[in-house]
Each structure stands twice: as structure tokens, then as C-alpha cells.
Enzyme design. Structure first.
Site, PDB file in Angstrom:
ATOM      1  N   GLY A  25      37.281  38.514  37.513  1.00 16.46           N
ATOM      2  CA  GLY A  25      38.473  37.768  37.126  1.00 16.46           C
ATOM      3  C   GLY A  25      38.199  36.415  36.480  1.00 16.46           C
ATOM      4  N   ARG A  56      36.844  46.190  41.062  1.00 17.69           N
ATOM      5  CA  ARG A  56      37.168  47.605  40.839  1.00 17.69           C
ATOM      6  C   ARG A  56      36.645  48.089  39.492  1.00 17.69           C
ATOM      7  NH1 ARG A  56      43.454  46.798  41.488  1.00 17.69           N
ATOM      8  NH2 ARG A  56      42.803  45.423  39.802  1.00 17.69           N
ATOM      9  N   HIS A 251      47.476  19.595  44.937  1.00 18.24           N
ATOM     10  CA  HIS A 251      46.594  18.521  44.432  1.00 18.24           C
ATOM     11  C   HIS A 251      47.233  17.146  44.675  1.00 18.24           C
ATOM     12  CE1 HIS A 251      44.348  21.622  42.591  1.00 18.24           C
ATOM     13  NE2 HIS A 251      44.916  21.653  41.409  1.00 18.24           N
TER      14      HIS A 251
HETATM   15  N1  LIG Z   1      42.421  31.464  37.366  1.00 18.07           N
HETATM   16  C1  LIG Z   1      42.598  30.238  37.792  1.00 18.07           C
HETATM   17  O1  LIG Z   1      42.371  29.225  37.093  1.00 18.07           O
HETATM   18  C2  LIG Z   1      43.092  29.986  39.192  1.00 18.07           C
HETATM   19  C3  LIG Z   1      43.359  28.660  39.562  1.00 18.07           C
HETATM   20  C4  LIG Z   1      43.753  28.409  40.864  1.00 18.07           C
HETATM   21  C5  LIG Z   1      43.900  29.460  41.745  1.00 18.07           C
HETATM   22  N2  LIG Z   1      43.673  30.755  41.358  1.00 18.07           N
HETATM   23  C6  LIG Z   1      43.806  31.813  42.353  1.00 18.07           C
HETATM   24  O2  LIG Z   1      42.554  32.493  42.433  1.00 18.07           O
HETATM   25  C7  LIG Z   1      42.731  33.885  42.620  1.00 18.07           C
HETATM   26  C8  LIG Z   1      42.086  34.632  41.459  1.00 18.07           C
HETATM   27  O3  LIG Z   1      42.684  34.194  40.259  1.00 18.07           O
HETATM   28  P1  LIG Z   1      42.357  34.879  38.846  1.00 18.07           P
HETATM   29  O4  LIG Z   1      43.109  34.107  37.843  1.00 18.07           O
HETATM   30  O5  LIG Z   1      40.901  35.074  38.699  1.00 18.07           O
HETATM   31  O6  LIG Z   1      43.052  36.273  39.064  1.00 18.07           O
HETATM   32  P2  LIG Z   1      42.974  37.562  38.132  1.00 18.07           P
HETATM   33  O7  LIG Z   1      42.097  37.303  36.956  1.00 18.07           O
HETATM   34  O8  LIG Z   1      44.375  38.002  37.925  1.00 18.07           O
HETATM   35  O9  LIG Z   1      42.321  38.611  39.126  1.00 18.07           O
HETATM   36  C9  LIG Z   1      40.996  38.510  39.570  1.00 18.07           C
HETATM   37  C10 LIG Z   1      40.406  39.881  39.721  1.00 18.07           C
HETATM   38  O10 LIG Z   1      41.009  40.504  40.850  1.00 18.07           O
HETATM   39  C11 LIG Z   1      41.001  41.914  40.647  1.00 18.07           C
HETATM   40  N3  LIG Z   1      42.323  42.413  40.967  1.00 18.07           N
HETATM   41  C12 LIG Z   1      43.434  42.376  40.193  1.00 18.07           C
HETATM   42  N4  LIG Z   1      44.472  42.905  40.857  1.00 18.07           N
HETATM   43  C13 LIG Z   1      44.006  43.290  42.058  1.00 18.07           C
HETATM   44  C14 LIG Z   1      44.592  43.898  43.181  1.00 18.07           C
HETATM   45  N5  LIG Z   1      45.872  44.227  43.214  1.00 18.07           N
HETATM   46  N6  LIG Z   1      43.810  44.133  44.263  1.00 18.07           N
HETATM   47  C15 LIG Z   1      42.508  43.790  44.253  1.00 18.07           C
HETATM   48  N7  LIG Z   1      41.892  43.229  43.208  1.00 18.07           N
HETATM   49  C16 LIG Z   1      42.643  42.960  42.130  1.00 18.07           C
HETATM   50  C17 LIG Z   1      40.629  42.164  39.202  1.00 18.07           C
HETATM   51  O11 LIG Z   1      39.293  42.654  39.168  1.00 18.07           O
HETATM   52  P3  LIG Z   1      38.948  44.217  39.245  1.00 18.07           P
HETATM   53  O12 LIG Z   1      40.052  44.950  38.559  1.00 18.07           O
HETATM   54  O13 LIG Z   1      37.628  44.338  38.576  1.00 18.07           O
HETATM   55  O14 LIG Z   1      38.889  44.496  40.717  1.00 18.07           O
HETATM   56  C18 LIG Z   1      40.647  40.802  38.565  1.00 18.07           C
HETATM   57  O15 LIG Z   1      39.673  40.649  37.582  1.00 18.07           O
HETATM   58  C19 LIG Z   1      44.233  34.098  42.732  1.00 18.07           C
HETATM   59  O16 LIG Z   1      44.559  34.098  44.091  1.00 18.07           O
HETATM   60  C20 LIG Z   1      44.827  32.889  42.020  1.00 18.07           C
HETATM   61  O17 LIG Z   1      46.094  32.570  42.503  1.00 18.07           O
HETATM   62  C21 LIG Z   1      43.261  31.010  40.090  1.00 18.07           C
END
Ligand SMILES: NC(=O)c1ccc[n+]([C@@H]2O[C@H](COP(=O)([O-])OP(=O)(O)OC[C@H]3O[C@@H](n4cnc5c(N)ncnc54)[C@H](OP(=O)(O)O)[C@@H]3O)[C@@H](O)[C@H]2O)c1
Length: 486
Positions: A25, A56, A251
Site C-alpha cells: 500500500g 494479498r 496532530h
Molecule cells: N497513506 C497515507 O498517507 C496514510 C496516512 C495516515 C494514515 N494512513 C492509514 O494507514 C493505513 C494504510 O493506508 P494506505 O493509504 O496505505 O491504504 P491502502 O493503500 O488503501 O491499503 C494498503 C494495502 O492494504 C491492502 N488492503 C486493501 N484492502 C484490504 C482489505 N479489505 N483487507 C486487507 N488488506 C487490504 C492492500 O494490499 P493487498 O491488496 O496487496 O493486500 C493495500 O495495498 C490505513 O489505515 C490508513 O487510514 C494512511
């Protein structure tokens, strides 16, 4: 080299394995993988250490290596290679008990290979909806138990935002707690890992000049600014659901807490948490009238961003006045503003000292003599403005500033950044810099009346030009009190 003065302690991470769920992700690529690489490359990771990346998406070894190398590139090639040498990828099927048996076997094999004894940090970098099911399956597979009188441990790290309302945050929390107690949950807000944020408490504790004057007797008001230069940048679907207040309030409250909490006797865990708890207990939740006074803004170009709903009222800017009802702060308002597309990226805290009440400078309208500014990011410095005599024969005053660049010393170059630091703390089992459940609860108790007020028909949404410091309504918030933003 400047030697540290007096009290000195260092976080020593325990040998362990980091298991990163959601490894394919955005968060993993932008923050967690570079941090893990940084720790390996800088020699800060424990000697016995490995990282198991889980997702996955099917990835063979070359594809995994290519992704890891790309994500870790910012940390430098040496760091990327150091992480790769200790990294493996495992394809997940989160709904299948067989996957957790496979995971358990893989962890045992990695433990044996790297000299680690069932000490595991499970980082849930997946959407929050996956937290509870994954945690429960980990528990069922026996991967979250901590037998061995502390010799073995399992910790879960999750990221903010913790839910999108009080109800969803409580449901998320109670879901996780079906699998693990609070002592095993590490809630990250990466602002707490920033050197400049930690420096606020150190500065107060070690310098009586500041701590003795850090109160209502000397201070007129405090300002906290969290501005981003960028807009939603392709994350409109996330942002449309969350809005700036839900996204940034954690924050903001962390910055307010380290600025305003009483100093703990020690900087570790329970004493620190207790002072934070007391601080939050002294902040009254906004009543309906005050909630309606929170300024909600939106940058003019937001409506045209791809993925933004027509007529969207999602806020990209927030300004409000926070009051603290305790002896230290009663009568000193904290003015807070945060926004996207708000000009230059800057996070800073300004403490404005009261104007002189007597002497030659009193009664003039020359602003504040002393403003203590803590620049948190991207600039990392402190500055104290003061008034001095203008050089020359005339007796007149001139404003000057004393500046201290925070990272000007060579020994700070290899210091861990925010995510690196927080990973080290979690590996050391120290929850000081992680948010407790009471903080998460406070956040939603505080924000809920505001969100409710904004839902009312006709609740104002103030547009502001892209790249500006927010709407005029944010200026009016201070002007009503005879003040202005710095
Ligand atoms: N991105 C940011 O800047 C940011 C900032 C602050 C907080 N967050 C938090 O950090 C976490 C990850 O954020 P992200 O932006 O990286 O999320 P993302 O890109 O939407 O998802 C991360 C990974 O999780 C897997 N995934 C997606 N849906 C899933 C499901 N239903 N069950 C299990 N795995 C699933 C996918 O990988 P696979 O399909 O390969 O399994 C995806 O690449 C979240 O809780 C988000 O709220 C993110």
C-alpha cells in the site's frame, strides 16, 4: 561535537521481527518501508531483526525486491540493501485459517534464522476495516499471546485516523481489544515522533527561562499553525469521506498537549501519560454555540479536483479557539488553524508574551515584544523575538530575533526520523509516544459537536483562494479578541 548535558537516556530496541500487513500500500511505500530501511542502514535496528512483508497481491522475489528497492530508494541504496537482506514477502489470504498457520510457520523459521525469540511487531497498514478481522485471526492462531514472563511479546501498531466518528472509533477500539489488551496496542500519530515536538518538553524541562514563564501570568495567547502547500493530490475519495478536521485533529491535539501539559517527573510511559490525561481533562468540549464558531473553509480549487462530489462541503481548512481550564492556562486562548493549499508548508507554534505594562515600550502599538516560535516542520528551529535599542544616537526601539537552528550539529545527521523513532520505541515496548485510548476518546468527544454543527443546513463554508492562509473568517476569529495571526 557537542556533548549532551546531564540526563541522557537512549531507546534500546529489543531483537524482533516486524510483520507489515498491507505491504503493497501507499503508507507502506511512502513511510514504513523507508523507515525500516533507514533503521537497517543507519545501524539503529536491533542486531537480531527481520521484516516480513504481507499482502494479498502475488509477488515473486524479483517483483518484491523491485518494489522494496523503489520504496526504500529515498533512504539510500545502502539502506535498501540492508533491509532487503532481512526481508521476505508472504502472500496473504486474510480469511483463511490456513494462511495464519503458514504465517506462524514462516515466523518461526525467520525467528530461528535471525536469532529472534517470538518477539513480533504486527503493523496493520491496511484499511481500518481489516484491523479487527486480522487481529482476531492472529489471536486464534496464538500469535498474540505473551507467554514467558515478558520473554516473548506481540504488539500491534495502527495508524490514525482512528475511525470517522466517536461510534466508529469506539467500535474499532473494542474490536481490537477482543484480540489484545491496551498494553499491546500502539496507536501512531507520527507528529509525536518528530524531534522538534519532543524538543518542546525537553526545552521546558531544562530551561527555567521558559518553564517559569510558560503560564497565564506571562503569556497572552498561543497560536498553532499546521499548513500544507499541497491539496488533496489524488486522495480525494479518502478526503471526501474524512475532511480535514477528522484527518488532522489528532496532530493538532498532540501539538497542543506537549505545549500545554504540565511537565511529567519522568519522560516515560505512565507519568507522561498521566500528565497528558490531566491536560485533556482540563479542556472543555465545545458547547453548541462554540462548536458553531469553528471556522470551516475550503480552497477554491477543491470543487474541481477529480473525485470531488458536486457541491461538496468537505472542509480543507479549520480554525478555532481552544481553552484550557486549569491554573496554568486559564485566560490564555490557544488559536489553532490547519489547512490544505494554505501557502507554504509549515507547522509552527507561537507563544506570545504579554505586552509590557510599564516602561517606555508600554502603551505603544508595536505588537508583542516577545514571541517564542517553535518551527516544527519543514523548518526546524526556535526563535525568540525581542525588542532592542536601535543602534545610533536616537533612543528608539527595533525588533530583533534570536534563532536556534535545531539540526545544526553534525551528530544529529544520523538521528532517526519520526517513523524510524516510533518503530524503535515500539520495538523497545515503550508506549510513551503512542496515543492511549483516552486520547482517541477525547478527540472524538471534542470534535463530534463541531461535526454536528457543520451538518446543520446553512452552516457556513468559507472559500479561500488556493495558496492563501485561509478564509477571512479565520482572521476574524482573532480580530474579535483584538489579536491577529503571526
Ligand atoms: N497513506 C497515507 O498517507 C496514510 C496516512 C495516515 C494514515 N494512513 C492509514 O494507514 C493505513 C494504510 O493506508 P494506505 O493509504 O496505505 O491504504 P491502502 O493503500 O488503501 O491499503 C494498503 C494495502 O492494504 C491492502 N488492503 C486493501 N484492502 C484490504 C482489505 N479489505 N483487507 C486487507 N488488506 C487490504 C492492500 O494490499 P493487498 O491488496 O496487496 O493486500 C493495500 O495495498 C490505513 O489505515 C490508513 O487510514 C494512511
Amino acid at each position: 561535537m557537542t556533548a549532551p548535558v546531564g540526563f541522557c537516556s537512549e531507546t534500546r530496541p529489543d531483537s524482533c521481527g516486524v510483520v507489515l500487513f498491507g505491504a503493497t500500500g501507499d503508507l507502506a511505500a511512502r513511510r514504513i518501508i523507508p523507515a525500516l530501511a533507514g533503521l537497517c542502514g543507519k545501524g539503529l535496528a536491533p542486531r537480531n531483526f527481520y521484516a516480513l512483508f504481507v499482502g494479498r497481491t502475488p509477488l515473486d522475489r524479483p517483483a518484491f525486491e523491485a518494489r522494496l528497492a523503489a520504496a526504500a530508494a529515498g533512504a539510500g541504496g545502502r539502506c535498501a540493501r540492508a533491509l532487503l537482506a532481512r526481508a521476505r514477502y508472504l502472500r496473504a489470504d486474510y480469511d483463511s485459517p490456513a494462511f495464519y498457520r503458514e504465517l506462524s510457520a514462516a515466523l518461526d523459521a525467520l525467528d530461528a534464522e535471525h536469532g529472534v525469540e517470538k518477539k513480533r511487531l504486527f503493523y496493520l497498514a491496511t484499511p481500518p476495516s481489516a484491523f479487527e478481522p486480522i487481529a482476531l485471526r492472529l489471536k486464534d492462531a496464538g500469535l498474540l499471546s505473551e507467554p514467558g514472563g515478558g520473554a516473548h511479546w506481540s504488539r500491534i501498531i495502527i495508524e490514525k485516523p482512528y475511525g470517522s466518528s466517536l461510534e466508529s472509533a469506539c467500535a474499532l477500539d473494542s474490536g481490537l481489544k477482543k484480540a489484545v489488551p491496551e498494553s499491546q496496542i500502539y496507536r501512531i500519530d507520527h507528529f509525536t515522533g518528530k524531534e522538534t515536538v519532543q524538543n518542546i518538553l525537553a526545552l521546558r524541562a531544562a530551561n527555567p527561562l521558559f518553564e517559569e514563564t510558560w503560564n497565564a501570568r506571562f503569556l497572552d495567547h498561543v497560536q498553532i499553525t499546521v499548513f500544507e502547500e499541497l491539496g488533496v493530490e489524488g486522495r480525494a475519495s479518502f478526503f471526501e469521506r474524512m475532511g480535514l478536521a477528522r484527518d488532522m485533529m489528532s496532530h493538532i491535539l498532540q501539538l497542543a498537549a506537549v505545549t500545554a501539559m504540565d511537565l511529567p517527573e519522568g519522560f516515560r510511559d505512565s507519568q507522561f501519560k498521566e500528565q497528558k490525561r490531566r491536560f485533556f481533562a482540563s479542556v472543555p468540549k465545545p458547547g453548541p454555540g462554540e462548536a458553531a464558531g469553528f471556522v470551516r473553509g475550503q480552497y477554491a480549487g477543491y470543487a474541481g479536483e477529480p473525485g470531488v462530489a458536486q457541491g461538496s462541503t468537505t472542509e480543507t481548512f479549520l480554525a478555532f479557539r481552544l481553552l484550557v481550564e486549569n491554573d496554568r492556562w486559564r485566560g490564555v486562548p490557544f488559536y489553532i488553524r490547519a489547512g490544505k493549499k494554505a501557502g507554504r508548508k509549515r507547522t509552527r507554534i507561537d507563544l506570545a508574551y504579554k505586552k509590557p505594562s510599564s516602561g517606555a515600550f508600554s502603551g505603544t502599538d508595536a505588537g508583542y515584544s516577545n514571541v517564542f516560535t517553535l518551527n516544527i516542520q519543514p523548518r526546524e528551529d526556535l526563535s525568540l523575538s525581542m525588542v532592542t535599542k536601535h543602534p545610533g544616537p536616537k533612543q528608539c526601539f527595533t525588533p530583533r530575533a534570536m534563532n536556534l537552528a535545531y539540526r545544526e550539529h553534525a551528530e544529529e545527521a544520523g538521528a532517526p526520523d519520526d517513523y524510524e523513532r516510533l518503530l524503535l520505541e515500539a520495538m523497545a515496548g515503550d508506549q510513551t509516544l503512542f496515543l492511549g485510548d483516552f486520547e482517541m476518546k477525547f478527540l472524538w468527544d471534542y470534535l463530534s459537536p463541531v461535526l454536528k454543527a457543520w451538518e446543520a443546513p446553512g452552516a457556513p463554508l468559507h472559500l479561500y483562494p488556493d495558496g492563501s492562509a485561509g478564509p477571512a473568517a479565520a482572521d476574524a476569529l482573532l480580530e474579535r479578541d483584538g489579536r491577529r495571526w503571526f
